[in-house]
Motif scaffolding. Structure first.
Motif, PDB file in Angstrom:
ATOM      1  N   PHE A 170       0.700  -1.291  -0.076  1.00 42.96           N
ATOM      2  CA  PHE A 170       0.057   0.117  -0.126  1.00 42.96           C
ATOM      3  C   PHE A 170       0.960   1.330  -0.022  1.00 42.96           C
ATOM      4  CE2 PHE A 170      -3.001   3.034   1.302  1.00 42.96           C
ATOM      5  CZ  PHE A 170      -4.037   2.684   0.764  1.00 42.96           C
ATOM      6  N   PRO A 171       0.481   2.208  -1.055  1.00 42.43           N
ATOM      7  CA  PRO A 171       1.450   3.349  -0.918  1.00 42.43           C
ATOM      8  C   PRO A 171       1.125   4.204   0.257  1.00 42.43           C
ATOM      9  CG  PRO A 171      -0.384   3.550  -2.713  1.00 42.43           C
ATOM     10  CD  PRO A 171      -0.518   1.999  -1.855  1.00 42.43           C
ATOM     11  N   LEU A 172       2.161   4.957   0.576  1.00 43.45           N
ATOM     12  CA  LEU A 172       2.261   6.066   1.650  1.00 43.45           C
ATOM     13  C   LEU A 172       1.932   5.540   3.177  1.00 43.45           C
ATOM     14  CD1 LEU A 172      -0.537   8.333   0.366  1.00 43.45           C
ATOM     15  CD2 LEU A 172       2.026   8.606   0.077  1.00 43.45           C
ATOM     16  N   LEU A 173       1.832   4.187   3.124  1.00 44.61           N
ATOM     17  CA  LEU A 173       1.829   3.412   4.574  1.00 44.61           C
ATOM     18  C   LEU A 173       3.036   3.430   5.491  1.00 44.61           C
ATOM     19  CD1 LEU A 173      -0.324   2.453   6.358  1.00 44.61           C
ATOM     20  CD2 LEU A 173      -0.111   0.128   5.410  1.00 44.61           C
ATOM     21  N   ASP A 174       3.089   3.865   6.481  1.00 38.83           N
ATOM     22  CA  ASP A 174       4.266   3.693   7.167  1.00 38.83           C
ATOM     23  C   ASP A 174       4.832   2.419   7.483  1.00 38.83           C
ATOM     24  OD1 ASP A 174       5.613   5.903   9.161  1.00 38.83           O
ATOM     25  OD2 ASP A 174       5.787   4.019  10.200  1.00 38.83           O
ATOM     26  N   ASP A 175       6.198   2.257   7.142  1.00 39.80           N
ATOM     27  CA  ASP A 175       6.945   1.057   7.445  1.00 39.80           C
ATOM     28  C   ASP A 175       6.655   0.235   8.825  1.00 39.80           C
ATOM     29  OD1 ASP A 175       7.922   1.033   4.689  1.00 39.80           O
ATOM     30  OD2 ASP A 175       9.995   1.674   5.267  1.00 39.80           O
ATOM     31  N   GLU A 176       6.587   1.068   9.711  1.00 40.33           N
ATOM     32  CA  GLU A 176       6.449   0.341  10.912  1.00 40.33           C
ATOM     33  C   GLU A 176       5.106  -0.627  11.190  1.00 40.33           C
ATOM     34  OE1 GLU A 176       6.170   2.126  15.349  1.00 40.33           O
ATOM     35  OE2 GLU A 176       7.564   3.231  14.121  1.00 40.33           O
ATOM     36  N   ILE A 177       3.842   0.522  10.420  1.00 44.18           N
ATOM     37  CA  ILE A 177       2.611  -0.338  10.508  1.00 44.18           C
ATOM     38  C   ILE A 177       2.736  -1.625   9.615  1.00 44.18           C
ATOM     39  CG2 ILE A 177       0.435   0.146   9.974  1.00 44.18           C
ATOM     40  CD1 ILE A 177       0.591   2.922  10.709  1.00 44.18           C
ATOM     41  N   LYS A 178       3.298  -1.640   8.419  1.00 42.54           N
ATOM     42  CA  LYS A 178       3.510  -2.780   7.617  1.00 42.54           C
ATOM     43  C   LYS A 178       4.072  -3.905   8.543  1.00 42.54           C
ATOM     44  CE  LYS A 178       3.764  -0.708   3.415  1.00 42.54           C
ATOM     45  NZ  LYS A 178       4.424  -0.269   2.058  1.00 42.54           N
ATOM     46  N   GLN A 179       5.163  -3.506   8.978  1.00 46.45           N
ATOM     47  CA  GLN A 179       5.820  -4.720   9.722  1.00 46.45           C
ATOM     48  C   GLN A 179       4.805  -5.146  10.923  1.00 46.45           C
ATOM     49  OE1 GLN A 179       8.630  -6.229   9.056  1.00 46.45           O
ATOM     50  NE2 GLN A 179       8.091  -7.682  10.628  1.00 46.45           N
ATOM     51  N   GLY A 180       4.072  -4.206  11.636  1.00 40.27           N
ATOM     52  CA  GLY A 180       3.193  -4.422  12.686  1.00 40.27           C
ATOM     53  C   GLY A 180       2.246  -5.631  12.105  1.00 40.27           C
TER      54      GLY A 180
END
Lengths: 344, 70
Positions: free
Chosen positions: A140-150
Motif C-alpha cells: 500500500f502506498p504511503l503506509l508507514d513501514d512500522e505499520i506494515k511490519q506490525g
C-alpha cells in the motif's frame, strides 16, 4: 472540514507566530503585502485589502488543517485516532462520505485504546490471517513501514491503524487512487472497497455482534462476506497469473512454481495464463490455470505436493491431453515440447 | 516521497509565497511543510495563493487607475 479547521486554527496561529521577534506595522510582509500597505490608504479605507487578506488567510488555514490531518494519519495514526474521539466528543463531525464513516472512525479509534490484547486479536486476526489483506498492506502506498511490519507480525493495533489508513485515504479522501493499487487485487478495485467497507463494518461493534448470530445461522451477513473476501476462495479466481506473481513480489516462489512459470513462458502463454481454481500464493496446493494456445483454450492442472508435483493438460471439454506424473523429474524444455506435440 | 507533479506544484508555491500577504513565519511554515503535503493539498494551497495574488493585483491596478483619473 470545518471541525478540523477549528481544531487546527490555534496550531496554525501558534506555528505562524513562532519566532516572531519584530513584526512589521501591518504584521505582514511579502512583496504583495508591502504593495497593499502602499495602496491601502487609497482604497476604500483599507477595507478591501483587509478583507482580501482575511479571506485568503482563512483559506490557507483550511488547507493547513486538512494537510496536518493527513500527515498525522500517515505518520502518527494514534494521534489521528485521538482527533476522531475529540471531534465526536465536541460534536464537530463532518458530513459522512459513506454511511458508516463516523461509526468506523470512532469505533476504530476507541479500539486503539489499551484494551485487552485477546479482545483485539479476536477482531483483527480475521484480517491479519488473510493473505489478500497482507498483500494489500505490504504494497500500500504511503503506509508507514512500522505499520506494515506490525501487520505482518499480526499486531492488533497495527491492523487497526492500517484499516484506518486505508479507510481515510481511499474511501474518505480518495487521495490514493485505485490505479495505484489495483495490481494488488489483479485489477479489481471492488476487492479493495470490500476491505474498506467490510473492515468498517467489522470494527463497528454493533455489526460485529449482529454477525455472531448470523454466523450461527449461516445466513450470510458480514462474517460470511469476510470469509468470502479473505479466505482466498474466489480472491484470485479469473486473474492473470503474471499479475498475481507481481503482486506477491515479497513472497518467494517454490522451485516447482518457478518451473511452472518457465514452462508457461516456454510455451509463450505466460502473459495470457489465468488462474481459474486454487490459490497461487499457497504452496502444496492444487491450482488450475487456463491458457490459450493456437487460439484454443486449455487447462493446466498443477498439483504441488510436499513429495511430488503432478502436471496435467486438459482440453476445454475436459479431455486429458497430457499427464506428467511427478513432474519434478522432467526438464522444463522437454515438457514444453511434449505439450506442443499433445496440443497439435 | 515527492513525485514530479508535486515537485512542480512545490516550485510554483515557492514562487508564489513571497507574493502573498502572509508574514515571514507563515511563509517558513509552508516552505517546511510543502514537501510532506499531498498533491491535493498542494493544489489547494497553490490555487489559494494564485487567487490571492490576482486579487491583490486587481486592487493595486484599480488604485492606480483612480490615481490617474483624479
Amino acid at each position: 472540514m470545518p471541525g478540523a479547521l477549528d481544531i487546527f486554527k490555534g496550531g496554525f496561529d501558534l506555528l505562524s507566530s513562532v519566532g516572531k521577534s519584530s513584526p512589521s506595522a501591518s504584521g505582514e510582509k511579502g512583496i504583495a503585502g508591502q504593495i497593499l500597505d502602499l495602496v491601502n490608504p487609497l482604497s476604500k479605507d483599507g477595507k478591501e485589502t483587509a478583507e482580501l487578506r482575511e479571506k485568503f488567510r482563512n483559506i490557507r488555514t483550511g488547507v493547513f488543517g486538512e494537510a496536518i490531518k493527513t500527515l498525522l494519519l500517515s505518520k502518527a495514526p494514534s494521534l489521528a485516532a485521538g482527533l476522531d474521539i475529540g471531534m465526536a466528543a465536541t460534536g464537530n463531525m463532518t458530513a459522512e462520505v459513506v454511511p458508516w464513516q463516523h461509526e468506523f472512525e470512532i469505533i476504530s479509534s476507541l479500539l486503539l485504546l489499551p484494551l485487552p490484547e485477546g479482545f483485539k486479536h479476536m477482531l483483527t486476526d480475521i484480517f491479519a490471517n488473510s493473505e489478500a489483506f497482507q498483500t494489500v498492506i505490504a504494497n500500500f502506498p504511503l503506509l508507514d513501514d512500522e505499520i506494515k511490519q506490525g501487520v505482518k507480525d499480526r499486531e492488533p493495533n497495527a491492523v487497526i491503524k492500517a484499516l484506518r489508513f486505508i479507510h481515510q485515504l481511499v474511501i474518505v479522501d480518495g487521495k490514493v487512487g485505485f490505479d495505484a493499487i489495483k495490481g494488488l487485487f489483479s485489477g479489481n478495485p471492488a476487492d479493495l472497497l470490500k476491505i474498506g467497507a467490510v473492515g468498517g463494518g467489522l470494527l463497528a461493534g454493533k455489526k460485529l455482534l449482529d454477525s455472531s448470530s448470523e454466523k450461527s445461522n449461516s445466513g450470510g451477513g458480514i462474517m460470511n462476506t469476510l470469509k468470502e473476501t479473505f479466505s482466498g476462495a474466489g480472491a484470485e479466481k479469473g486473474k492473470k497469473l503474471s499479475d498475481l506473481i507481481k503482486s506477491s513480489a515479497d513472497s518467494r516462489e517454490t522451485t516447482m512454481q518457478g518451473n511452472l512459470i518457465k514452462l508457461l513462458k516456454e510455451l509463450n502463454v505466460f502473459e495470457s495464463a489465468e488462474l481459474v481454481k486454487g490459490k497461487w500464493a499457497n504452496n502444496n496446493d492444487e491450482v488450475t490455470i487456463a491458457f490459450v494456445y493456437n487460439q484454443k483454450k486449455y487447462f493446466l492442472i498443477f498439483d504441488d505436493d510436499v513429495t511430488k508435483t503432478d502436471l496435467t493438460i486438459k482440453a476445454e471439454n475436459g479431455t486429458q491431453l497430457a499427464d506428467f506424473s511427478d513432474w519434478g523429474n522432467f526438464d522444463t524444455r522437454d515438457t514444453a515440447d511434449k505439450i506442443r506435440q499433445a496440443l497439435k | 516521497m515527492t513525485n514530479s507533479k508535486n515537485q512542480k506544484l512545490i516550485e510554483s508555491i515557492l514562487k508564489l509565497l513571497p507574493l502573498s500577504s502572509m508574514d515571514d513565519n507563515e511563509q517558513a511554515t509552508w516552505t517546511i511543510l510543502a514537501p510532506s503535503l499531498s498533491t491535493d493539498d498542494l493544489t489547494k494551497l497553490k490555487t489559494a495563493l494564485e487567487e490571492e495574488v490576482e486579487g491583490m493585483t486587481d486592487i493595486y491596478l484599480n488604485v492606480l487607475k483612480k490615481q490617474k483619473t483624479t
